[in-house]
Motif scaffolding. Structure first.
Motif, PDB file in Angstrom:
ATOM      1  N   ASN A  99     -15.658   6.840   1.925  1.00  0.00           N
ATOM      2  CA  ASN A  99     -14.565   7.752   2.230  1.00  0.00           C
ATOM      3  C   ASN A  99     -13.434   7.544   1.228  1.00  0.00           C
ATOM      4  N   GLN A 100     -12.245   7.955   1.589  1.00  0.00           N
ATOM      5  CA  GLN A 100     -11.109   7.835   0.672  1.00  0.00           C
ATOM      6  C   GLN A 100     -10.287   6.609   1.031  1.00  0.00           C
ATOM      7  N   SER A 101      -9.944   5.817   0.017  1.00  0.00           N
ATOM      8  CA  SER A 101      -9.065   4.667   0.260  1.00  0.00           C
ATOM      9  C   SER A 101      -7.653   5.187   0.507  1.00  0.00           C
ATOM     10  N   LEU A 102      -6.804   4.308   1.059  1.00  0.00           N
ATOM     11  CA  LEU A 102      -5.428   4.714   1.400  1.00  0.00           C
ATOM     12  C   LEU A 102      -4.415   4.268   0.339  1.00  0.00           C
ATOM     13  N   GLY A 103      -4.910   3.680  -0.732  1.00  0.00           N
ATOM     14  CA  GLY A 103      -4.017   3.256  -1.801  1.00  0.00           C
ATOM     15  C   GLY A 103      -4.689   3.409  -3.147  1.00  0.00           C
ATOM     16  N   SER A 104      -3.863   3.456  -4.215  1.00  0.00           N
ATOM     17  CA  SER A 104      -4.380   3.606  -5.576  1.00  0.00           C
ATOM     18  C   SER A 104      -3.952   2.403  -6.404  1.00  0.00           C
ATOM     19  N   TYR A 105      -4.892   1.907  -7.214  1.00  0.00           N
ATOM     20  CA  TYR A 105      -4.601   0.672  -7.963  1.00  0.00           C
ATOM     21  C   TYR A 105      -4.971   0.836  -9.423  1.00  0.00           C
ATOM     22  N   SER A 106      -4.740   2.039  -9.980  1.00  0.00           N
ATOM     23  CA  SER A 106      -5.136   2.319 -11.354  1.00  0.00           C
ATOM     24  C   SER A 106      -4.339   1.506 -12.367  1.00  0.00           C
ATOM     25  N   ASN A 107      -3.182   0.998 -11.965  1.00  0.00           N
ATOM     26  CA  ASN A 107      -2.346   0.260 -12.907  1.00  0.00           C
ATOM     27  C   ASN A 107      -2.497  -1.242 -12.769  1.00  0.00           C
TER      28      ASN A 107
ATOM     29  N   ASN B  91       4.214   0.792   3.880  1.00  0.00           N
ATOM     30  CA  ASN B  91       3.695   1.914   3.099  1.00  0.00           C
ATOM     31  C   ASN B  91       4.224   1.828   1.672  1.00  0.00           C
ATOM     32  N   SER B  92       4.396   0.575   1.189  1.00  0.00           N
ATOM     33  CA  SER B  92       4.995   0.367  -0.122  1.00  0.00           C
ATOM     34  C   SER B  92       3.943   0.502  -1.227  1.00  0.00           C
ATOM     35  N   GLY B  93       4.443   0.680  -2.462  1.00  0.00           N
ATOM     36  CA  GLY B  93       3.543   0.806  -3.602  1.00  0.00           C
ATOM     37  C   GLY B  93       2.836   2.145  -3.607  1.00  0.00           C
ATOM     38  N   LYS B  94       1.667   2.196  -4.239  1.00  0.00           N
ATOM     39  CA  LYS B  94       0.889   3.437  -4.295  1.00  0.00           C
ATOM     40  C   LYS B  94       0.060   3.566  -3.027  1.00  0.00           C
ATOM     41  N   SER B  95       0.722   3.980  -1.971  1.00  0.00           N
ATOM     42  CA  SER B  95       0.071   4.101  -0.668  1.00  0.00           C
ATOM     43  C   SER B  95       0.318   5.497  -0.126  1.00  0.00           C
TER      44      SER B  95
END
Length: 330
Positions: free
Chosen positions: A321-329, A275-279
């Motif tokens: 649906n909604q993803s489980l992580g964010s990768y805006s950076n 569950n590391s990072g933007k998760s």
């Protein structure tokens, strides 16, 4: 023997013999010859206008034969062009597609080969049918160029076919986590709602929900490009170079089981779900790249799914649906 002519002389009341002067004979002869010449010229002009000489008849027949051969050649060129187009379509849409090779751009296939400048002497000649000849020569040049490009394409396809075992071993053909019941696919490739920003963004991979510590498998043979630990984005993640343009990425891991530069086989454990990072929850974010372009990973899950299972996972991945992580950076 010429006839002797007489005339009646009223003064002598006698018939006198007609005496013809040489001058009159010459004048009459010249007149006759002139009239004959005019008639001959007229006859020749009429005959030349309405009737061909044997030489002209032969030349005219030769021209007709040449025109027939030209039409036949033009027809053959058109047939060859159509056959080549069929080969090109099969090459781009079948053969190259099978081996994940990029289609040859039409601009490359239709590239010129010198044009009319190659035939400068022909253009400057007095040949009456030089336009017909030039058109044929130009068409032949273009056809030769396209045939050459097609043969080079077949050489490339043949090389891929000869290495097909290595090619298929390099294709990411299984799911990266055990998913026999097809319940772990949480979010697919495409526009998805970002779990943090709450806006729709492009999701370049597939999310598999799984418990912390679930094994993650290499989806194809390859070499570990890197293992990277980050507190943002993908978190702890691994990238694998499989060759033939294939690369895969595994994100949000909790532990690595491989190191950079290590060679791995399809199905080998490379790490564990985290569950590391933007998760927002334990899961695996998985991406497939072909020649540097992100592709829908589901399209490659052909080895561990039957037709019905593939249809189902394709349906699940298409749900917005909604993803489980964010990768805006990124």
């Amino acid at each position: 023997m010429s006839k002797i002519k007489y005339y009646y002389d009223t003064e002598t009341c006698k018939y006198e013999r007609v005496k013809v002067k040489k001058r009159d004979i010459v004048i009459n002869a010249l007149g006759f010859m002139s009239l004959s010449l005019v008639l001959a010229v007229g006859i020749i002009l009429v005959l030349s206008k309405y009737f061909d000489s044997p030489k002209e008849t032969a030349l005219r027949q030769e021209n007709e034969d040449l025109k027939g051969y030209y039409d036949l050649m033009q027809s053959q060129l058109e047939n060859m062009d159509q056959m080549l187009k069929v080969l090109q379509e099969k090459d781009d849409n079948v053969y190259r597609a099978i081996f994940e090779a990029e289609p040859i751009p039409e601009t490359v296939r239709e590239a010129g080969s010198g044009g009319a400048l190659k035939y400068k002497n022909l253009l400057e000649s007095d040949l009456s049918n030089k336009d017909l000849v030039l058109n044929n020569l130009t068409s032949i040049d273009k056809l030769k160029k396209r045939i050459y490009i097609q043969t080079k394409s077949y050489d490339e396809i043949l090389e891929l076919a000869e290495n097909k075992d290595e090619f298929y071993a390099a294709m990411p053909a299984i799911q990266p986590v055990a998913n026999e019941e097809l319940r772990r696919l949480a979010s697919g490739y495409g526009m998805r709602t970002d779990p943090i920003l709450k806006v729709k963004k492009m999701h370049y991979g597939t999310d598999f929900s799984a418990e912390q510590g679930t094994p993650i498998y290499a989806t194809a043979d390859g070499t570990i490009t890197y293992t990277r630990k980050s507190q943002t984005g993908y978190g702890w993640h691994i990238k694998i170079n499989h060759g033939y343009g294939f690369e895969t990425l595994y994100g949000h891991m909790s532990k690595f089981a491989v190191r950079s530069g290590q060679k791995v086989k399809r199905g080998q454990i490379i790490g564990y779900v985290g569950n590391s990072g933007k998760s927002t929850a334990p899961h695996l974010h998985y991406e497939v790249h072909v020649n540097g372009i992100a592709k829908n990973p589901v399209y490659y899950f052909y080895q561990d799914l039957d037709a019905n299972e593939f249809d189902e996972i394709l349906r699940l991945s298409s749900i917005e649906n909604q993803s489980l992580g964010s990768y805006s950076n990124r």
